[in-house]
Write a protein that holds these residues in place. Structure first.
Motif, PDB file in Angstrom:
ATOM      1  N   CYS A 178       0.869  -1.180   0.000  1.00 12.30           N
ATOM      2  CA  CYS A 178       0.000   0.000   0.000  1.00 12.30           C
ATOM      3  C   CYS A 178       0.902   1.225   0.000  1.00 12.30           C
ATOM      4  O   CYS A 178       1.753   1.375   0.884  1.00 12.30           O
ATOM      5  CB  CYS A 178      -0.895  -0.013   1.235  1.00 12.30           C
ATOM      6  SG  CYS A 178      -1.936   1.450   1.423  1.00 12.30           S
ATOM      7  N   ARG A 179       0.709   2.090  -0.996  1.00  9.86           N
ATOM      8  CA  ARG A 179       1.541   3.283  -1.106  1.00  9.86           C
ATOM      9  C   ARG A 179       0.697   4.544  -1.178  1.00  9.86           C
ATOM     10  O   ARG A 179      -0.302   4.589  -1.911  1.00  9.86           O
ATOM     11  CB  ARG A 179       2.401   3.217  -2.374  1.00  9.86           C
ATOM     12  CG  ARG A 179       3.455   2.146  -2.358  1.00  9.86           C
ATOM     13  CD  ARG A 179       4.292   2.163  -3.643  1.00  9.86           C
ATOM     14  NE  ARG A 179       5.233   1.050  -3.674  1.00  9.86           N
ATOM     15  CZ  ARG A 179       6.439   1.075  -3.146  1.00  9.86           C
ATOM     16  NH1 ARG A 179       6.870   2.178  -2.548  1.00  9.86           N
ATOM     17  NH2 ARG A 179       7.221   0.010  -3.199  1.00  9.86           N
ATOM     18  N   SER A 180       1.103   5.554  -0.430  1.00  7.29           N
ATOM     19  CA  SER A 180       0.504   6.877  -0.601  1.00  7.29           C
ATOM     20  C   SER A 180       1.398   7.622  -1.576  1.00  7.29           C
ATOM     21  O   SER A 180       2.587   7.801  -1.326  1.00  7.29           O
ATOM     22  CB  SER A 180       0.414   7.612   0.743  1.00  7.29           C
ATOM     23  OG  SER A 180       1.684   7.729   1.348  1.00  7.29           O
ATOM     24  N   LEU A 181       0.835   8.015  -2.706  1.00 11.70           N
ATOM     25  CA  LEU A 181       1.657   8.500  -3.819  1.00 11.70           C
ATOM     26  C   LEU A 181       1.977   9.983  -3.736  1.00 11.70           C
ATOM     27  O   LEU A 181       3.002  10.414  -4.272  1.00 11.70           O
ATOM     28  CB  LEU A 181       0.961   8.196  -5.146  1.00 11.70           C
ATOM     29  CG  LEU A 181       0.717   6.714  -5.431  1.00 11.70           C
ATOM     30  CD1 LEU A 181       0.105   6.534  -6.811  1.00 11.70           C
ATOM     31  CD2 LEU A 181       2.004   5.905  -5.323  1.00 11.70           C
ATOM     32  N   ASP A 182       1.138  10.770  -3.117  1.00 17.33           N
ATOM     33  CA  ASP A 182       1.385  12.206  -3.157  1.00 17.33           C
ATOM     34  C   ASP A 182       1.305  12.878  -1.793  1.00 17.33           C
ATOM     35  O   ASP A 182       1.181  14.095  -1.706  1.00 17.33           O
ATOM     36  CB  ASP A 182       0.407  12.884  -4.139  1.00 17.33           C
ATOM     37  CG  ASP A 182      -1.039  12.544  -3.836  1.00 17.33           C
ATOM     38  OD1 ASP A 182      -1.910  13.051  -4.555  1.00 17.33           O
ATOM     39  OD2 ASP A 182      -1.285  11.770  -2.884  1.00 17.33           O
ATOM     40  N   PHE A 183       1.390  12.075  -0.746  1.00 20.50           N
ATOM     41  CA  PHE A 183       1.454  12.673   0.579  1.00 20.50           C
ATOM     42  C   PHE A 183       2.086  11.662   1.539  1.00 20.50           C
ATOM     43  O   PHE A 183       2.158  10.468   1.260  1.00 20.50           O
ATOM     44  CB  PHE A 183       0.077  13.104   1.081  1.00 20.50           C
ATOM     45  CG  PHE A 183      -0.871  11.965   1.375  1.00 20.50           C
ATOM     46  CD1 PHE A 183      -1.562  11.332   0.347  1.00 20.50           C
ATOM     47  CD2 PHE A 183      -1.078  11.525   2.672  1.00 20.50           C
ATOM     48  CE1 PHE A 183      -2.436  10.286   0.605  1.00 20.50           C
ATOM     49  CE2 PHE A 183      -1.952  10.472   2.942  1.00 20.50           C
ATOM     50  CZ  PHE A 183      -2.633   9.860   1.904  1.00 20.50           C
ATOM     51  N   GLN A 184       2.540  12.165   2.651  1.00 22.35           N
ATOM     52  CA  GLN A 184       3.147  11.301   3.657  1.00 22.35           C
ATOM     53  C   GLN A 184       2.098  10.883   4.671  1.00 22.35           C
ATOM     54  O   GLN A 184       1.381  11.727   5.219  1.00 22.35           O
ATOM     55  CB  GLN A 184       4.298  12.035   4.352  1.00 22.35           C
ATOM     56  CG  GLN A 184       5.471  12.317   3.429  1.00 22.35           C
ATOM     57  CD  GLN A 184       6.630  12.971   4.147  1.00 22.35           C
ATOM     58  OE1 GLN A 184       6.436  13.703   5.103  1.00 22.35           O
ATOM     59  NE2 GLN A 184       7.841  12.687   3.704  1.00 22.35           N
ATOM     60  N   ALA A 185       2.014   9.606   4.890  1.00 20.13           N
ATOM     61  CA  ALA A 185       0.995   9.067   5.784  1.00 20.13           C
ATOM     62  C   ALA A 185       1.667   8.417   6.987  1.00 20.13           C
ATOM     63  O   ALA A 185       2.279   7.360   6.861  1.00 20.13           O
ATOM     64  CB  ALA A 185       0.136   8.040   5.039  1.00 20.13           C
TER      65      ALA A 185
END
Lengths: 117, 110
Positions: A23-30
């Protein structure tokens, strides 16, 4: 809105094998990611909460040794289903908190459909 | 724990308004969401409302919150066939942990 991706989108495996879902958050840091499971025609059930750099928090009834979660960076969390069995067949969805929607908004990935034969 | 209930099924004709209802038990919920899930796909956040609001409108979508009755609704104006999906309400009482409703399948008849 923020974009969250999952890989793979579908996976078929033999009983007893392990499967890793990314699971990747592509445009923000989670800092926090969540893993859900959805059985056919049912709602989403939270499995665990994954915090970057620390151990995941599992919901009651979810086996932590069976569903291994690693959140090594602010953009990636992985769920490994170990020694998968047919009853583990389900739709697994991750989500990441944060992004432009505010601190409480969760953005969901497209899901991974797991079929264990 | 939190119980979040929805009716299972709703059928409307194209062009009519749809109203999807949700009832919940925990009054401490801070954020209340509506998500859309199309067949075989993940969840799409449609809109959300803060617990200190009664109503929020966003284009064809109107969210109404009745805190006294612990009732949340989503109205879709001019419903289209592309709106056919399962709709989940979801509630968050603390930082980011979300409880989902049982889901309502919306069928739009052309």
């Amino acid at each position: 809105g923020a974009v969250v991706s999952q890989h793979p989108s579908r996976v078929i495996c033999k009983s007893g094998t392990s499967v890793k879902i990314e699971c990747r958050s592509l445009d923000f840091q989670a800092t926090t990611m969540f893993w859900y499971r959805q059985f056919p025609k049912q709602s989403l059930m939270l499995m665990a909460t994954s915090n970057e750099g620390s151990k995941a928090t599992y919901e009651q009834g979810v086996e932590k040794d069976k569903f291994l979660i690693n959140h090594a960076s602010l953009t990636l969390s992985t769920l490994t289903v170990t020694s998968a069995h047919p009853e583990d067949s389900s739709f697994y969805i991750c989500s990441a908190g944060g992004g432009q929607g505010g601190g409480e908004t969760q953005y969901f990935g497209p899901g991974t459909r797991l079929l264990v034969l | 724990g939190e119980d979040v209930e929805q009716s299972l099924f709703l059928s409307v004709r194209e062009g009519d308004s749809s109203v999807i209802n949700c009832t919940y038990t925990d009054s401490s919920s801070t954020y209340l969401y509506w998500y859309k899930q199309e067949p075989g796909a993940g969840l799409q956040l449609l809109t959300y409302i803060f617990s200190n609001m009664d109503m929020k409108q966003d284009q064809r979508l109107t969210v109404l919150l009745n805190k006294k009755d612990k009732h949340l609704s989503l109205r879709i104006a001019d419903t289209q066939t592309g709106d056919s999906a399962i709709y989940f309400c979801a509630l968050s009482g603390g930082y980011q942990k979300v409880t989902f409703g049982t889901g309502t399948k919306l069928q739009v008849i052309p």
